[in-house]
Structures are given as C-alpha cells and as structure tokens.
Scaffold this motif. Sequence first.
Motif, PDB file in Angstrom:
ATOM      1  N   LEU A 175     -27.712 -42.487  47.319  1.00 35.90           N
ATOM      2  CA  LEU A 175     -27.933 -41.109  46.839  1.00 35.90           C
ATOM      3  C   LEU A 175     -26.946 -40.294  46.110  1.00 35.90           C
ATOM      4  O   LEU A 175     -27.014 -39.671  45.160  1.00 35.90           O
ATOM      5  N   GLY A 176     -25.589 -40.671  46.497  1.00 37.58           N
ATOM      6  CA  GLY A 176     -24.588 -40.044  45.938  1.00 37.58           C
ATOM      7  C   GLY A 176     -24.336 -40.470  44.583  1.00 37.58           C
ATOM      8  O   GLY A 176     -23.864 -39.447  43.714  1.00 37.58           O
ATOM      9  N   ALA A 177     -24.474 -41.756  44.331  1.00 36.35           N
ATOM     10  CA  ALA A 177     -24.446 -42.109  43.034  1.00 36.35           C
ATOM     11  C   ALA A 177     -25.435 -41.527  41.990  1.00 36.35           C
ATOM     12  O   ALA A 177     -25.065 -41.440  40.796  1.00 36.35           O
ATOM     13  N   LEU A 178     -26.542 -40.937  42.311  1.00 29.71           N
ATOM     14  CA  LEU A 178     -27.429 -40.413  41.640  1.00 29.71           C
ATOM     15  C   LEU A 178     -26.865 -39.176  40.971  1.00 29.71           C
ATOM     16  O   LEU A 178     -27.607 -38.576  40.032  1.00 29.71           O
ATOM     17  N   VAL A 179     -25.965 -38.474  41.843  1.00 28.89           N
ATOM     18  CA  VAL A 179     -25.520 -37.052  41.305  1.00 28.89           C
ATOM     19  C   VAL A 179     -24.728 -37.089  39.875  1.00 28.89           C
ATOM     20  O   VAL A 179     -24.978 -36.595  38.853  1.00 28.89           O
ATOM     21  N   PRO A 180     -23.726 -38.119  39.723  1.00 30.44           N
ATOM     22  CA  PRO A 180     -23.021 -38.027  38.350  1.00 30.44           C
ATOM     23  C   PRO A 180     -24.008 -38.924  37.336  1.00 30.44           C
ATOM     24  O   PRO A 180     -23.763 -38.454  36.135  1.00 30.44           O
ATOM     25  N   LEU A 181     -24.824 -39.813  37.716  1.00 36.99           N
ATOM     26  CA  LEU A 181     -25.713 -40.461  36.728  1.00 36.99           C
ATOM     27  C   LEU A 181     -26.753 -39.417  36.206  1.00 36.99           C
ATOM     28  O   LEU A 181     -26.986 -39.512  35.113  1.00 36.99           O
ATOM     29  N   SER A 182     -27.111 -38.355  36.955  1.00 35.38           N
ATOM     30  CA  SER A 182     -27.888 -37.454  36.424  1.00 35.38           C
ATOM     31  C   SER A 182     -27.479 -36.375  35.797  1.00 35.38           C
ATOM     32  O   SER A 182     -27.989 -35.437  35.450  1.00 35.38           O
ATOM     33  N   GLY A 183     -25.888 -36.244  35.670  1.00 32.59           N
ATOM     34  CA  GLY A 183     -25.476 -35.130  35.395  1.00 32.59           C
ATOM     35  C   GLY A 183     -25.527 -33.906  35.952  1.00 32.59           C
ATOM     36  O   GLY A 183     -24.938 -32.705  35.625  1.00 32.59           O
ATOM     37  N   ALA A 184     -25.841 -33.906  37.173  1.00 34.53           N
ATOM     38  CA  ALA A 184     -26.149 -32.782  37.950  1.00 34.53           C
ATOM     39  C   ALA A 184     -24.871 -32.670  38.902  1.00 34.53           C
ATOM     40  O   ALA A 184     -23.835 -33.072  38.713  1.00 34.53           O
ATOM     41  N   SER A 185     -24.868 -31.438  39.728  1.00 32.70           N
ATOM     42  CA  SER A 185     -23.528 -31.343  40.549  1.00 32.70           C
ATOM     43  C   SER A 185     -24.292 -30.684  41.994  1.00 32.70           C
ATOM     44  O   SER A 185     -25.528 -30.386  42.244  1.00 32.70           O
ATOM     45  N   VAL A 186     -23.490 -31.006  42.924  1.00 30.41           N
ATOM     46  CA  VAL A 186     -23.650 -30.561  44.504  1.00 30.41           C
ATOM     47  C   VAL A 186     -23.489 -29.059  44.619  1.00 30.41           C
ATOM     48  O   VAL A 186     -22.545 -28.523  44.170  1.00 30.41           O
ATOM     49  N   PRO A 187     -24.717 -28.293  45.025  1.00 27.33           N
ATOM     50  CA  PRO A 187     -24.481 -26.868  45.210  1.00 27.33           C
ATOM     51  C   PRO A 187     -23.268 -26.761  46.420  1.00 27.33           C
ATOM     52  O   PRO A 187     -22.919 -27.410  47.030  1.00 27.33           O
ATOM     53  N   ALA A 188     -22.539 -25.617  45.945  1.00 23.63           N
ATOM     54  CA  ALA A 188     -21.655 -25.149  46.822  1.00 23.63           C
ATOM     55  C   ALA A 188     -21.921 -25.061  48.360  1.00 23.63           C
ATOM     56  O   ALA A 188     -20.974 -25.565  48.804  1.00 23.63           O
ATOM     57  N   PRO A 189     -22.768 -24.656  48.730  1.00 18.78           N
ATOM     58  CA  PRO A 189     -23.053 -24.649  50.136  1.00 18.78           C
ATOM     59  C   PRO A 189     -23.079 -26.080  50.791  1.00 18.78           C
ATOM     60  O   PRO A 189     -22.700 -26.527  51.804  1.00 18.78           O
ATOM     61  N   ALA A 190     -24.121 -26.911  49.988  1.00 19.99           N
ATOM     62  CA  ALA A 190     -24.194 -28.269  50.285  1.00 19.99           C
ATOM     63  C   ALA A 190     -22.826 -29.105  50.387  1.00 19.99           C
ATOM     64  O   ALA A 190     -22.544 -29.710  51.315  1.00 19.99           O
ATOM     65  N   GLU A 191     -21.762 -28.638  49.504  1.00 23.36           N
ATOM     66  CA  GLU A 191     -20.510 -29.323  49.385  1.00 23.36           C
ATOM     67  C   GLU A 191     -19.806 -28.904  50.555  1.00 23.36           C
ATOM     68  O   GLU A 191     -19.049 -29.782  51.176  1.00 23.36           O
ATOM     69  N   THR A 192     -19.830 -27.660  50.933  1.00 21.85           N
ATOM     70  CA  THR A 192     -18.930 -27.326  52.164  1.00 21.85           C
ATOM     71  C   THR A 192     -19.562 -27.769  53.254  1.00 21.85           C
ATOM     72  O   THR A 192     -18.643 -28.458  53.899  1.00 21.85           O
TER      73      THR A 192
END
Length: 308
Positions: A175-192
């Motif tokens: 699932l983590g690999a989908l983030v850079p592949l889609s060009g998206a970014s993890v929201p700040a609260p989720a990253e915290t």
Amino acid sequence: MFLTLMVVLPVFAGWLMRRCDVLGDGATAELNRYVVYLALPALLFDVISHTHAAEIWQPGFIAVFGLSSLIVFSATVAFRLSRPMPLTDAAIDGLNAAYANTGFMGFPLALVALGPAALAPTTIAAIMTVCVVFAVAIVLIEIGLQGQGQGRRAELVPKVARSLVRNPLLIAPALGALVPLSGASVPAPAETFLKLLGGSAATCALVALGLFLARPRTGDAPPAAATALLVGLKLVVHPLLAYGLARAFGLPPLLLHTAVLMAALPTGTGPFMLAEFYRREAAVTSNVVLVSTVVSILTVSGYLAAIR
C-alpha cells in the motif's frame, strides 16, 4: 560500539522487567503482536511511501546487496532443509543469517562512518532487507505451515495466498508503494500517526526479545552449534560475499563500503518477531540476535578500522 550498546539496553530492560515480575508470561506475545500488526506495518508504509525511484535507483548496489542477502538466505534454507528441518523453521533460520539490522543500526552507523552520501544506498539496503528478503521468508513460512495441513496439493496455493493477503507485513509496504506511484502524498495527521507507531517498532521488538530471554526455559536448550553457525553466516559470510560481489560489479569505494557495512551488521529483530509470532525457532533466533549484536562490536569495529 555506542550503537550496539543502544541495541542491547532495551533487551536488558525487557529482561529486567520480566525478572522483576513487572510484566507477566503473556507480555512477550502481546507486545510482539503489537509490533507485527501495528508498529512495523506503520514503519514499512512510512518508509516506502516516501521512497522515490529516482533517489534510490542504483542497479549495481541493488544487485550486490540483494544478491548477497538472497544467496546467504537461500543457502541457509537449503542447508537446514538437508538436516532435515521443516521449511518453516529453515526459512526463519535463513532470515537469521541474512537479515541485517539496517533500520536500527544501519542509518546512524553509515552516517557517522561514511558520511551523508551513504544514506541513499543504506535506504536501498533497508528496503531490500525489510521488504524483499522478509517477504520471501514469509512466503516460505506460509507454504511450510499450510503444506503441513491435510488436504490436496491443489488447495495449497489458495491457502497460502489467503494467508499472505491477510499478512500486515506484506500489505503495508504494498500500500505504501501506491503513494509515490500515484503522485499523492500522505496527509500530515496520518504521517504523524505513522511516525508515532513506526518509531516504537524497534524498541518494542527489542523489549519483547528481552522478555523472551528472561522467560524460564522448558525442555532442551537451543544447540550452541546452530547459534554459532547462523552468527558466523551473518557476521562473516554475508559481508565477505557482499565484498566479493561489489568487486565483481566494480562498485565505487563508497558503495562498496556501504554494501559491506550493511551486510556486516548483526541480525535484526525481524526474524525474532516472526519466530515468536509463528511459535517456531524462537529460542535459537533470540540467541542469534543477542550473540550477533554483541560480537558485532568487534567485527564491525574491525572493518571500520581497516577502511580508514
């Protein structure tokens, strides 16, 4: 040496808490489940979601470290199967011999010994270890476990597939690999949230190891020969193989030394988490993690002194 002491201290803390009855018999399993189902998946997702191919595309280093790890892993599994030994146990022993402590010790050690330029190849080594080698071991473990059950061989593949799809240690990096592949970014609260959980993975795993070591042993003690074999494969064979492959691939000095240094690191806590989770080879694995960490004070320090 300081980094090695930092690894040993949480192990000792866990051992002391169990000996003083602060934590009971069930603490090892419950803390390990927290790591397997929450902390480590969060860490894997966080690392992979921030990894961009352009930053880590170094084919020579990937080949050298990946091949050295997989060769040691495969050779150990093949040797243990010839004893004979169940595939599940052999796969865990393969991890004991090939799973370097790249995450907890690799980054700070590479930064201090080789400088900031070594951080990118260290990231590659960490990904190869915690995703590729780890994933191969989980697949073999599940094949071994499902193959022990009754039923037709034709049912083995779907049974293994169902187990793998439900495994958080495989789902999280995918699932983590989908983030850079889609060009998206993890929201700040989720990253915290991910960093809070992920930051506790290594410490909790080491405390769980200490709890396990303090538990009264029942039955026969794990053979010292098995521990010595796996520690020797990890601290001697793995870095020597990495060095030979690095020379064969013509890696420049920085990448060569980074590959060898990562391969020379002691066994990380990943194998113990799987051993305790699956209730297989936990006694041998805990000994390998502890002994390889202590002995690496000499072996890693010796290598760093030799290249200066």
